[in-house]
Design a protein around this motif. Structure first.
Motif, short mmCIF file in Angstrom:
data_model
loop_
_atom_site.label_atom_id
_atom_site.label_comp_id
_atom_site.label_asym_id
_atom_site.label_seq_id
_atom_site.Cartn_x
_atom_site.Cartn_y
_atom_site.Cartn_z
N GLU A 32 0.83 -1.22 0.00
CA GLU A 32 0.00 0.00 0.00
C GLU A 32 0.86 1.26 0.00
O GLU A 32 0.54 2.25 -0.66
CB GLU A 32 -0.94 -0.01 1.21
N GLN A 33 1.97 1.24 0.71
CA GLN A 33 2.89 2.38 0.73
C GLN A 33 3.49 2.60 -0.67
O GLN A 33 3.60 3.74 -1.13
CB GLN A 33 4.01 2.15 1.76
N GLN A 36 0.89 4.27 -2.81
CA GLN A 36 0.79 5.69 -2.48
C GLN A 36 1.95 6.48 -3.09
O GLN A 36 1.76 7.60 -3.59
CB GLN A 36 0.75 5.90 -0.96
N TRP A 39 1.29 7.10 -6.76
CA TRP A 39 0.30 8.16 -6.98
C TRP A 39 0.95 9.53 -6.85
O TRP A 39 0.61 10.46 -7.56
CB TRP A 39 -0.85 8.04 -5.98
#
Length: 151
Positions: A32-33, A36, A39
Motif C-alpha cells: 500500500e505504501q 501511495q 500516486w
C-alpha cells in the motif's frame, strides 16, 4: 473448541498462524505504501485490464493563437504587402495558416471596425493607409471643453 480442551500443540499451531498473519499484514502495508508513492509521482495504477496510464498536468499560459491582436496584426501586414489588388480570404488563409471560416468571422466582426481595411469585392479585401491617417487625426474634445453641436 473450548479453551480448557486446548493442547500445547494447538497453542503452538495458533502462535504460528498468528505470526504468519502478522507477516502478511506487514507485506500488505508495504505494498500500500508503494502504491501511495506511485500516486505521488504521477503515474496511475493499472486498472483491471492492466492498462498503464500516466497523469499529465495541464500547462497554463497562452497557446498558439491566443495572444490578443496576433491575428489582426498579421492580417493587416498581409493586406499591406498585397498592394492595390488586395487578397481573397482563401489566399489570406493559405498565407497565414488560419482556417477560412475564422477569417470570414474576423472580417465580419473585427474587420469592419478596423480602420484601413476595405472590401474591394466579394471575399476580397485590401488596406488603405489614408483611412488610418483620417482615424488618427480626428479631433477629440478636451475634458474641460464642451462638445460642439453640429446640427
Amino acid at each position: 473448541m473450548k479453551l480448557n480442551q486446548l493442547t500445547s500443540a494447538d497453542v503452538k499451531e495458533l502462535a504460528k498462524l498468528v505470526q504468519e498473519k502478522e507477516a502478511l499484514q506487514r507485506k500488505i502495508s508495504e505494498i500500500e505504501q508503494k502504491i501511495q508513492n506511485l500516486w505521488k509521482v504521477g503515474t496511475k495504477v493499472p486498472g483491471k485490464r492492466g492498462v498503464k496510464t500516466q497523469i499529465t498536468e495541464k500547462k497554463r499560459g497562452p497557446e498558439k493563437g491566443t495572444i490578443p491582436g496576433r491575428l489582426k496584426s498579421s492580417i493587416i501586414e498581409a493586406l499591406k504587402n498585397s498592394g492595390s489588388q488586395g487578397l481573397t480570404v482563401k489566399e489570406l488563409s493559405q498565407r497565414l495558416g488560419v482556417k477560412v471560416n475564422n477569417l470570414y468571422c474576423w472580417f465580419y466582426t473585427t474587420g469592419k471596425k478596423t480602420p484601413g481595411i476595405i472590401k474591394l469585392s466579394k471575399g476580397r479585401y485590401g488596406f488603405d493607409e489614408s483611412l488610418v491617417e483620417k482615424e488618427k487625426t480626428k479631433e477629440k474634445p478636451l475634458e474641460n471643453e464642451p462638445l460642439k453641436n453640429d446640427q
